[in-house]
Design a protein around this motif. Structure first.
Motif, PDB file in Angstrom:
ATOM      1  N   PRO A 133       0.758  -1.118   0.078  1.00  0.00           N
ATOM      2  CA  PRO A 133       0.018   0.061   0.130  1.00  0.00           C
ATOM      3  C   PRO A 133       0.986   1.182   0.002  1.00  0.00           C
ATOM      4  N   ASN A 134       0.284   2.408  -0.318  1.00  0.00           N
ATOM      5  CA  ASN A 134       1.092   3.605  -0.528  1.00  0.00           C
ATOM      6  C   ASN A 134       1.534   4.097   0.810  1.00  0.00           C
ATOM      7  N   LEU A 135       0.621   3.736   2.273  1.00  0.00           N
ATOM      8  CA  LEU A 135       1.148   4.113   2.951  1.00  0.00           C
ATOM      9  C   LEU A 135       2.276   3.805   3.613  1.00  0.00           C
ATOM     10  N   ALA A 136       2.896   2.261   3.098  1.00  0.00           N
ATOM     11  CA  ALA A 136       4.173   1.875   3.325  1.00  0.00           C
ATOM     12  C   ALA A 136       5.229   2.752   3.134  1.00  0.00           C
ATOM     13  N   GLN A 137       5.070   3.844   2.243  1.00  0.00           N
ATOM     14  CA  GLN A 137       6.142   4.678   1.990  1.00  0.00           C
ATOM     15  C   GLN A 137       6.562   5.509   3.142  1.00  0.00           C
ATOM     16  N   GLN A 138       5.653   5.614   4.136  1.00  0.00           N
ATOM     17  CA  GLN A 138       5.885   6.435   5.279  1.00  0.00           C
ATOM     18  C   GLN A 138       7.050   5.665   6.345  1.00  0.00           C
ATOM     19  N   THR A 139       7.199   4.455   5.717  1.00  0.00           N
ATOM     20  CA  THR A 139       8.319   3.845   6.874  1.00  0.00           C
ATOM     21  C   THR A 139       9.813   4.338   6.696  1.00  0.00           C
ATOM     22  N   LEU A 140      10.107   4.682   8.100  1.00  0.00           N
ATOM     23  CA  LEU A 140      11.438   4.935   8.361  1.00  0.00           C
ATOM     24  C   LEU A 140      12.355   3.964   8.653  1.00  0.00           C
ATOM     25  N   PRO A 141      13.711   4.021   8.641  1.00  0.00           N
ATOM     26  CA  PRO A 141      14.849   2.907   9.222  1.00  0.00           C
ATOM     27  C   PRO A 141      14.354   2.987  10.527  1.00  0.00           C
ATOM     28  N   SER A 142      14.116   3.979  11.083  1.00  0.00           N
ATOM     29  CA  SER A 142      14.076   4.026  12.793  1.00  0.00           C
ATOM     30  C   SER A 142      12.790   3.645  13.286  1.00  0.00           C
ATOM     31  N   ASN A 150      12.318  -6.880  15.810  1.00  0.00           N
ATOM     32  CA  ASN A 150      13.595  -6.309  15.149  1.00  0.00           C
ATOM     33  C   ASN A 150      13.820  -7.079  13.796  1.00  0.00           C
ATOM     34  N   GLY A 151      12.536  -7.082  13.187  1.00  0.00           N
ATOM     35  CA  GLY A 151      12.741  -7.671  11.712  1.00  0.00           C
ATOM     36  C   GLY A 151      12.828  -8.960  11.679  1.00  0.00           C
ATOM     37  N   ILE A 152      12.784  -9.700  12.841  1.00  0.00           N
ATOM     38  CA  ILE A 152      12.954 -11.388  12.584  1.00  0.00           C
ATOM     39  C   ILE A 152      11.448 -11.803  13.076  1.00  0.00           C
ATOM     40  N   LEU A 153      10.936 -12.617  12.085  1.00  0.00           N
ATOM     41  CA  LEU A 153       9.563 -13.226  12.475  1.00  0.00           C
ATOM     42  C   LEU A 153       9.948 -14.709  12.842  1.00  0.00           C
ATOM     43  N   LEU A 158       8.561  -5.896   5.677  1.00  0.00           N
ATOM     44  CA  LEU A 158       8.187  -5.155   6.746  1.00  0.00           C
ATOM     45  C   LEU A 158       7.716  -4.072   6.437  1.00  0.00           C
ATOM     46  N   ASP A 159       7.766  -3.508   5.329  1.00  0.00           N
ATOM     47  CA  ASP A 159       6.961  -2.237   4.884  1.00  0.00           C
ATOM     48  C   ASP A 159       5.340  -2.607   4.879  1.00  0.00           C
ATOM     49  N   ASN A 160       5.313  -3.875   4.285  1.00  0.00           N
ATOM     50  CA  ASN A 160       3.834  -4.387   4.054  1.00  0.00           C
ATOM     51  C   ASN A 160       3.190  -4.668   5.516  1.00  0.00           C
ATOM     52  N   LEU A 161       4.068  -5.100   6.466  1.00  0.00           N
ATOM     53  CA  LEU A 161       3.228  -5.221   7.646  1.00  0.00           C
ATOM     54  C   LEU A 161       3.258  -3.862   8.369  1.00  0.00           C
ATOM     55  N   TYR A 162       4.072  -3.158   8.400  1.00  0.00           N
ATOM     56  CA  TYR A 162       3.741  -1.656   8.913  1.00  0.00           C
ATOM     57  C   TYR A 162       2.574  -1.083   8.664  1.00  0.00           C
ATOM     58  N   ALA A 163       2.295  -1.184   7.096  1.00  0.00           N
ATOM     59  CA  ALA A 163       1.246  -0.576   6.310  1.00  0.00           C
ATOM     60  C   ALA A 163      -0.035  -1.187   6.859  1.00  0.00           C
ATOM     61  N   VAL A 164      -0.160  -2.532   6.842  1.00  0.00           N
ATOM     62  CA  VAL A 164      -1.225  -3.403   7.366  1.00  0.00           C
ATOM     63  C   VAL A 164      -1.510  -3.020   8.693  1.00  0.00           C
ATOM     64  N   ILE A 165      -0.884  -2.835   9.671  1.00  0.00           N
ATOM     65  CA  ILE A 165      -0.915  -2.530  11.024  1.00  0.00           C
ATOM     66  C   ILE A 165      -1.528  -1.051  10.885  1.00  0.00           C
ATOM     67  N   LYS A 166      -0.820  -0.164  10.294  1.00  0.00           N
ATOM     68  CA  LYS A 166      -1.222   1.436  10.290  1.00  0.00           C
ATOM     69  C   LYS A 166      -2.722   1.547   9.878  1.00  0.00           C
TER      70      LYS A 166
END
Length: 231
Positions: A82-91, A113-116, A155-163
């Motif tokens: 999703p486009n919202l994933a572009q808001q993901t920052l390394p931090s 920490n990026g580990i599933l 990780l970007d995808n999961l971040y966007a799904v949560i958001k």
């Protein structure tokens, strides 16, 4: 009187002279047939420094249009983010933990920490088939765990799904509707995102109320990633 021949002789001589002159007369040569008309070829007019001329009101310079190249087809994407994933920052710091337990099953999926990591119980010897006790048929040593570092795009995808799930907008934390002391299976979902934390609890039993969409969506995406891990 003797007849003279002077006149006839003179006449003949004159006649011969005239004939001789007519035979020797030079004739004008015949004119050749007229040549076909030749089209006049206009020589090109060379204008010096034509490229330096500036157009005025009476001059129009025509610029050729550039050639249009065909656009190559776009490459298909294997993972739709999703486009919202572009808001993901390394931090960005986020984590997930889903846990569901029962007498004959155990499922826990964590992302940190990026580990599933996927921990589960597999009844390979069939010991839980006829289990009637209220305690688990599995032991701690029966559990198996597999882990894998996810790719940045995952990780970007999961971040966007949560958001986008709306989990943080839920006004309640416990769902299902079990009464005090009522037997049920407990499912928990712990979320940490952008400095916020939330725990959702779902009580599963016959006749329980539906699971919130945000809970079900996050549970589904975690299970899908866990099943794709190499076993």
């Amino acid at each position: 009187m003797k007849q003279t021949n002077f006149i006839p002789s003179a006449y003949c001589l004159l006649l011969l002279t005239l004939l001789s002159l007519n035979g020797c007369e030079k004739r004008e040569p015949a004119l050749p047939p007229p040549a076909p008309p030749v089209e006049s070829m206009a020589e090109p007019v060379i204008i010096p420094d034509a490229d330096k001329l500036q157009p005025d009101d009476s001059t129009t310079l025509v610029t050729p249009e550039p050639e249009t190249m065909p656009t190559p087809p776009e490459k298909p994407n294997t993972l739709k983010i999703p486009n919202l994933a572009q808001q993901t920052l390394p931090s960005s710091d986020f984590s997930l933990r889903f846990r569901a337990t029962g007498e004959s099953f155990y499922t826990e999926i964590t992302l940190a920490n990026g580990i599933l990591s996927y921990t589960y119980f597999e009844d390979t010897d069939g010991r839980c088939a006829q289990w009637v006790k209220s305690t688990p048929c599995w032991q701690e040593e029966d559990l198996k765990t597999i882990s894998l570092a996810l790719r940045p795009e995952d990780l970007d995808n999961l971040y966007a799904v949560i958001k986008e799930s709306g989990a943080f907008t839920l006004k309640r934390d416990t769902f299902g509707g079990a009464k005090a002391g009522q037997r049920h299976y407990r499912q928990t979902l712990d979320i940490m995102l952008d400095g916020k934390e939330k725990q959702l609890v779902y009580q599963s039993f016959p006749g329980s109320s539906p699971k919130p969409e945000a809970f079900a969506r996050l549970e589904t995406v975690l299970l899908e990633y866990a099943r794709d891990l190499p076993h």
